[in-house]
Design a protein around this motif. Structure first.
Motif, PDB file in Angstrom:
ATOM      1  N   GLU A  55       0.845  -1.202   0.000  1.00  0.00           N
ATOM      2  CA  GLU A  55       0.000   0.000   0.000  1.00  0.00           C
ATOM      3  C   GLU A  55       0.878   1.249   0.000  1.00  0.00           C
ATOM      4  OE1 GLU A  55      -4.010   1.133   2.454  1.00  0.00           O
ATOM      5  OE2 GLU A  55      -2.324   0.386   3.639  1.00  0.00           O
ATOM      6  N   ASP A  59      -2.348   6.282   0.141  1.00  0.00           N
ATOM      7  CA  ASP A  59      -3.511   5.389   0.164  1.00  0.00           C
ATOM      8  C   ASP A  59      -3.775   4.874   1.580  1.00  0.00           C
ATOM      9  OD1 ASP A  59      -3.953   5.732  -2.535  1.00  0.00           O
ATOM     10  OD2 ASP A  59      -3.088   3.789  -3.120  1.00  0.00           O
ATOM     11  N   ALA A  60      -2.717   4.575   2.318  1.00  0.00           N
ATOM     12  CA  ALA A  60      -2.887   4.091   3.695  1.00  0.00           C
ATOM     13  C   ALA A  60      -3.538   5.170   4.562  1.00  0.00           C
ATOM     14  CB  ALA A  60      -1.540   3.682   4.278  1.00  0.00           C
ATOM     15  N   ARG A  62      -5.431   7.684   3.569  1.00  0.00           N
ATOM     16  CA  ARG A  62      -6.813   7.835   3.099  1.00  0.00           C
ATOM     17  C   ARG A  62      -7.694   6.708   3.659  1.00  0.00           C
ATOM     18  NH1 ARG A  62      -5.691  10.110  -1.172  1.00  0.00           N
ATOM     19  NH2 ARG A  62      -4.619   8.400  -2.180  1.00  0.00           N
ATOM     20  N   ARG A  63      -7.216   5.459   3.587  1.00  0.00           N
ATOM     21  CA  ARG A  63      -7.976   4.306   4.084  1.00  0.00           C
ATOM     22  C   ARG A  63      -8.199   4.394   5.589  1.00  0.00           C
ATOM     23  NH1 ARG A  63      -6.129   0.353   6.765  1.00  0.00           N
ATOM     24  NH2 ARG A  63      -3.982   0.580   6.045  1.00  0.00           N
ATOM     25  N   GLU A  64      -7.146   4.701   6.332  1.00  0.00           N
ATOM     26  CA  GLU A  64      -7.265   4.754   7.794  1.00  0.00           C
ATOM     27  C   GLU A  64      -8.239   5.843   8.244  1.00  0.00           C
ATOM     28  OE1 GLU A  64      -6.364   2.848  10.233  1.00  0.00           O
ATOM     29  OE2 GLU A  64      -5.080   1.461   9.136  1.00  0.00           O
ATOM     30  N   ALA A  66     -10.709   7.065   6.518  1.00  0.00           N
ATOM     31  CA  ALA A  66     -12.058   6.632   6.137  1.00  0.00           C
ATOM     32  C   ALA A  66     -12.577   5.606   7.142  1.00  0.00           C
ATOM     33  CB  ALA A  66     -12.059   6.052   4.723  1.00  0.00           C
ATOM     34  N   GLU A  67     -11.731   4.660   7.550  1.00  0.00           N
ATOM     35  CA  GLU A  67     -12.143   3.619   8.499  1.00  0.00           C
ATOM     36  C   GLU A  67     -12.428   4.188   9.882  1.00  0.00           C
ATOM     37  OE1 GLU A  67      -9.477  -0.027   6.577  1.00  0.00           O
ATOM     38  OE2 GLU A  67      -8.981   0.718   8.564  1.00  0.00           O
ATOM     39  N   ASP A  72     -13.583  11.482   4.158  1.00  0.00           N
ATOM     40  CA  ASP A  72     -13.114  11.468   2.780  1.00  0.00           C
ATOM     41  C   ASP A  72     -12.072  12.581   2.698  1.00  0.00           C
ATOM     42  OD1 ASP A  72     -12.656  11.864   0.076  1.00  0.00           O
ATOM     43  OD2 ASP A  72     -14.777  11.936  -0.459  1.00  0.00           O
TER      44      ASP A  72
END
Length: 182
Positions: A55, A59-60, A62-64, A66-67, A72
């Protein structure tokens, strides 16, 4: 018995490195922290988590976010790297502790975005239970005395304002000598 390199590294504390990406998300003078109740008292963490294999760092993050916050990042300003912190702390538990590099970013959002964010964050534990944390918005100047992971509270509270530049992105490493898990 043959020990694989991965097994040998797992048996020795700090023999492998993980990267954790996180963000101080500001709304005005308040910053989002995740508060969890612990036997020794409340514990706060900066939203974020470990980068997964393959990753990218953006991206990491952004993902974290979001989670954990339902954020966003396209609805936020900034995203610059604010601090890097080296962690060499023995964690409780059966696995050897990794060395961890924390990449702390800074984002700014408006009240309209904040209204859409999560109010709690759930981590699934190995036994299948859940550890629920409350998302709290705290005036950043109050963080110096809070038990924050990673320990950015004093540096955060010392900022003259939320968008202030920092002279040195490297914060002091935290180790077993200067940090205790709650």
């Amino acid at each position: 018995m043959t020990i694989t390199p991965d097994a040998a590294a797992a048996a020795v504390p700090f023999s492998h490195v993980k990267i954790r990406t996180a963000a101080l998300v500001f709304c005005g003078d308040e910053v989002a922290l995740i508060r969890r109740e612990r036997p020794g008292g409340d514990h706060y963490s900066v939203p974020g988590g470990n980068v997964e294999d393959g990753e990218s760092l953006p991206d990491a993050l952004r993902r974290e976010l979001a989670e954990e916050l339902a954020l966003d990042t396209d609805r936020a300003e900034g995203g610059e790297l604010l601090w890097v912190i080296d962690q060499r702390v023995t964690r409780p538990g059966p696995a050897a502790s990794p060395r961890k590099l924390h990449l702390i970013h800074r984002l700014h959002i408006g009240e309209d975005v904040r209204a859409d964010l999560a109010t709690e964050e759930c981590d699934e534990l190995p036994d299948g239970s859940r550890d629920v944390g409350a998302i709290e918005w705290i005036d950043y100047r109050r963080t110096a005395g809070l038990p924050v992971y990673p320990p950015v509270g004093p540096a955060l509270a010392a900022l003259p304002q939320p968008r202030a530049t920092v002279a040195d992105a490297g914060l002091e490493a935290f180790t077993d000598d200067n940090y205790t898990w709650r």
